[in-house]
Enzyme design. Structure first.
Site, PDB file in Angstrom:
ATOM      1  N   ASP A 118       0.802  -1.226   0.000  1.00 56.11           N
ATOM      2  CA  ASP A 118       0.000   0.000   0.000  1.00 56.11           C
ATOM      3  C   ASP A 118       0.840   1.284   0.000  1.00 56.11           C
ATOM      4  OD1 ASP A 118      -2.343  -1.467  -0.005  1.00 56.11           O
ATOM      5  OD2 ASP A 118      -2.451  -1.544   2.182  1.00 56.11           O
ATOM      6  N   VAL A 119       1.982   1.244   0.668  1.00 51.70           N
ATOM      7  CA  VAL A 119       2.788   2.472   0.781  1.00 51.70           C
ATOM      8  C   VAL A 119       3.475   2.838  -0.531  1.00 51.70           C
ATOM      9  CG1 VAL A 119       3.201   2.170   3.240  1.00 51.70           C
ATOM     10  CG2 VAL A 119       4.843   1.253   1.610  1.00 51.70           C
TER      11      VAL A 119
END
Lengths: 474, 92
Positions: free
Chosen positions: A400-401
Site C-alpha cells: 500500500d505504501v
C-alpha cells in the site's frame, strides 16, 4: 525539610536530568547508545537513592523487605531473559509486554497505597488529591495492562491479528468503561473503598481487552505508541499518588514520547486516531474498503535472471522493504544481494516508510541487525528525492505504501504519504501473488508499464536474484 | 488545592513540554529504540514499588508489593538491556 530529605530530592532530580539528557542524545544514531546508557545510569541512581531512603527510615518490615527483594530479583531475571532472547522481528511484542508490566506495576502501586490507608474506612478521609490520582492511576494502568497483553498476543500471532468484531462487543466495551469510570468517581466522592476500586479495576481490565481485540494488525504501530503513552501517564499518576517528582517527570517524558509517535504513525497511515480506536468497534476497518482504483493494465512478469540483469547494470538502486520482508525473515538475503551489487559499483540505498513494520522504526532495526549502515536508510522525503533519480526501485514486501492511487482522492488510501516508487526509471517488485495489501485495493504500481513483477516469496526471490546476479558480475 | 499538588502539576506540565521538545527531534530511524528506551524510563515505577513497600504489613499488602516489584523490575531491566542491544547494531 531535613538535610537528608534535600539530598534525596536532589539525587532523584539528578536521575530525572539523566533521563532528559539521555533522550536528547537519541537525536542521532551516533550518540543514541550513550544516551540510553546515561538514562540507565540515572535509573541506577534513582534505585540506589530509594534503597538509601528505605535504609534511613527503617519502616519496612522484615517480611516486606524479603517480598520486595524477591520480587525485584524475579522481575529482573525475567526482564533480562526476554531482552536477551528476543528476535528483532519480535520487538513490537516485547515492547508491548513491557508496556503491560509498567502499567500494571503503576496500578498495583496505587492499590498498595490504598491498602495502607485502610481500604474502605481510610479512603473516605483521604484527600481529593490522593483519591483522584489513585483513580486515574488504576484506570489507566489497568487498561494499559490488559490492552498491551492483547496487543502482544496479536503481534505474536497467538491471538488473531484480524479485527475481531463480535456482536454486542461495542455495547459491552461501553458498559465496562462506564463501570470503571463510575467506580472511580464513587471512590473520589468518598463513597467506596477497596472493593469498589477493585471492581473499577476489573472493569478497566475488561475494557482494555475489548478495546484492542477489534483493532486490525495494520494499525498496530499506532496502538503500541498509544499504549506506550498510556503507560507513561499511569506512571506519572503513580508519582502523584506517592508525591514523587521523579516518577512524575519520567512518566511525563514517556507520555510525551508515546503521544508524538502515536500522531506520527497515524499521519503516516492516513488514519485518525479516533478512527483506529473506534474503527474496530464495528464501524468497519479500512480493510473492508472497496477497490476504487481502476487498474486495468496488464502485469509484466520477469524471471530472476532478467531482473538481476536490470539491477546489475543500474547505477543507482533504491530498495523499498516492507513488512513482508520482515515476515519472511529475508533481511539477510536482501543485504547479501545489496553487497553484491555494491561490489559491482551499484549505489544501493533503502527507502523506509514510517509504517514499514509493526512498530515505529521497526524496519530500521531489522536492517541494522543485518548490518546495513544507518546513513543508507532514507526517511520518506529523502527517499522520494532519491527514488526520482534511481534507475531501479526494488520493492520487497511493501504494498500500500507504494500505491500511486494515494495521490488521487476517492479511495481508502487517498492522501496517505507514499514512497514515489513509480518515479524511478524501472521497478522490480518481488511478491508472491497479486494479492491486496491491508487497504484491500489494487496497487496501480503493478500495472505500470515500467514495473516488472518477480512472483516469489521474499526470501526465495532474493536468493534467486543473488544467484543470478553472481553469474553476471563475476 | 494544596501546595504540593500545585507543585506536582507544575512539574508534570513542564516535563511534558520538555518531552515534546526533546523527542520531536528524534529521527524515524531511531523510533523503535526511542520507544523501547522510553519504555525503560517508565520502569522508574520500580522506585514507586520500593517507596510503597514500607507501607505493607499484611498479606494483601505483601502480594501487591511483590507483583509491583516483579512487573517494574522486569520493565526496567529488560527495557534498558534490549534498547542497548538494538542501538549497538546501528553502525555507520
Amino acid at each position: 525539610m531535613s538535610g537528608s530529605d534535600a539530598a534525596i530530592h536532589l539525587l532523584f532530580l539528578t536521575a530525572a536530568v539523566c533521563f532528559v539528557v539521555g533522550l536528547h542524545l537519541m537525536n542521532t544514531p551516533r550518540t543514541a547508545r550513550r544516551g540510553n546508557q546515561l538514562s540507565a545510569a540515572g535509573m541506577l541512581l534513582a534505585v540506589a537513592t530509594a534503597v538509601g531512603l528505605l535504609a534511613r527510615d527503617r519502616e519496612i518490615t522484615a517480611t516486606g523487605l524479603v517480598v520486595l527483594v524477591a520480587g525485584l530479583a524475579v522481575g529482573s531475571a525475567a526482564g533480562l531473559y526476554c531482552a536477551r532472547a528476543v528476535r528483532m522481528t519480535a520487538m513490537p511484542q516485547l515492547v508491548s509486554v513491557f508496556n503491560a508490566v509498567g502499567g500494571g506495576a503503576a496500578a498495583l502501586v496505587a492499590f498498595a497505597e490504598v491498602v495502607r490507608h485502610g481500604g474502605a474506612s481510610g479512603l473516605a478521609d483521604a484527600s481529593a488529591q490522593l483519591t483522584v490520582a489513585v483513580g486515574l492511576d488504576v484506570l489507566i494502568g489497568a487498561v494499559t495492562f490488559s490492552g498491551s497483553v492483547i496487543a502482544a498476543g496479536k503481534l505474536q500471532g497467538t491471538i488473531s491479528g484480524a479485527p475481531l468484531v463480535v456482536r454486542g462487543a461495542r455495547a459491552l466495551a461501553g458498559l465496562t468503561a462506564a463501570v470503571a469510570v463510575g467506580g472511580v468517581v464513587a471512590v473520589i466522592a468518598g463513597q467506596g473503598g477497596l472493593i469498589v476500586l477493585t471492581v473499577a479495576a476489573v472493569a478497566a481490565l475488561a475494557f482494555g481487552v475489548l478495546m484492542v481485540l477489534p483493532i486490525g494488525g495494520a494499525d498496530m504501530p499506532v496502538v503500541i505508541s498509544l499504549l506506550n503513552a498510556c503507560t507513561g501517564t499511569a506512571v506519572a499518576m503513580a508519582g502523584f499518588v506517592l508525591d514523587s517528582s521523579v516518577l512524575i517527570i519520567a512518566g511525563a517524558l514517556v507520555g510525551a514520547s508515546g503521544a508524538i509517535l502515536t500522531v506520527l504513525m497515524a499521519e503516516a497511515m492516513n488514519r485518525s486516531i479516533t478512527a483506529i480506536i473506534l474503527g474496530g468497534f464495528g464501524t468497519g476497518d479500512a480493510a473492508g474498503g472497496t477497490a476504487a482504483a481502476g487498474g486495468t493494465g496488464t502485469v509484466r512478469s520477469v524471471t530472476a535472471d532478467d531482473a538481476a540483469l536490470q539491477l546489475a547494470y543500474a547505477r543507482k538502486v533504491v530498495v523499498v522493504p516492507g513488512y513482508g520482508l520482515a515476515a519472511a525473515r529475508a533481511q539477510h538475503e536482501l543485504v547479501e544481494l545489496a553487497n553484491l551489487l555494491e561490489g559491482h559499483g551499484v549505489e544501493v540505498t533503502y527507502a523506509i516508510h514510517p509504517v514499514a513494520g509493526r512498530m515505529p522504526g521497526h524496519m530500521n532495526v531489522l536492517l541494522a541487525e543485518a548490518h546495513v549502515p544507518y546513513p543508507k536508510m532514507l526517511e520518506l522525503e529523502e527517499a522520494n528525492a532519491e527514488l526520482a533519480r534511481a534507475d531501479v526501485a526494488l520493492v520487497v514486501g511493501a504494498n500500500d505504501v507504494t500505491n500511486p492511487a494515494a495521490r488521487r482522492p476517492g479511495n481508502p488510501i487517498s492522501g496517505m504519504p507514499i514512497l514515489d516508487v513509480d518515479r524511478a526509471g524501472g521497478v522490480i517488485v518481488i511478491k508472491r501473488s497479486m494479492g491486496h495489501g491491508y487497504a484491500g485495493i489494487d496497487n496501480e504500481l503493478y500495472t505500470d508499464p515500467k514495473t516488472a513483477m518477480l512472483f516469489a516469496d521474499a526470501k526465495a526471490g532474493l536468493a534467486a536474484l543473488t544467484a543470478a546476479a553472481k553469474t553476471l558480475v563475476h | 488545592m494544596s501546595t504540593p499538588l500545585v507543585i506536582d502539576i507544575t512539574i508534570l506540565v513542564l516535563s511534558l513540554l520538555v518531552g515534546f521538545e526533546v523527542i520531536s527531534k528524534v529521527p524515524a530511524t531511531l523510533h523503535t529504540p526511542l520507544m523501547s528506551g522510553a519504555n525503560a524510563i517508565h520502569g522508574i515505577v520500580v522506585v514507586g514499588a520500593m517507596l510503597v513497600a514500607p507501607t505493607a504489613d499484611g498479606p494483601l499488602g505483601y502480594v501487591l508489593v511483590f507483583f509491583a516489584a516483579v512487573f517494574a523490575a522486569m520493565n526496567v531491566v529488560g527495557g534498558y538491556v534490549v534498547t542497548d542491544r538494538m542501538l549497538e547494531m546501528f553502525r555507520r
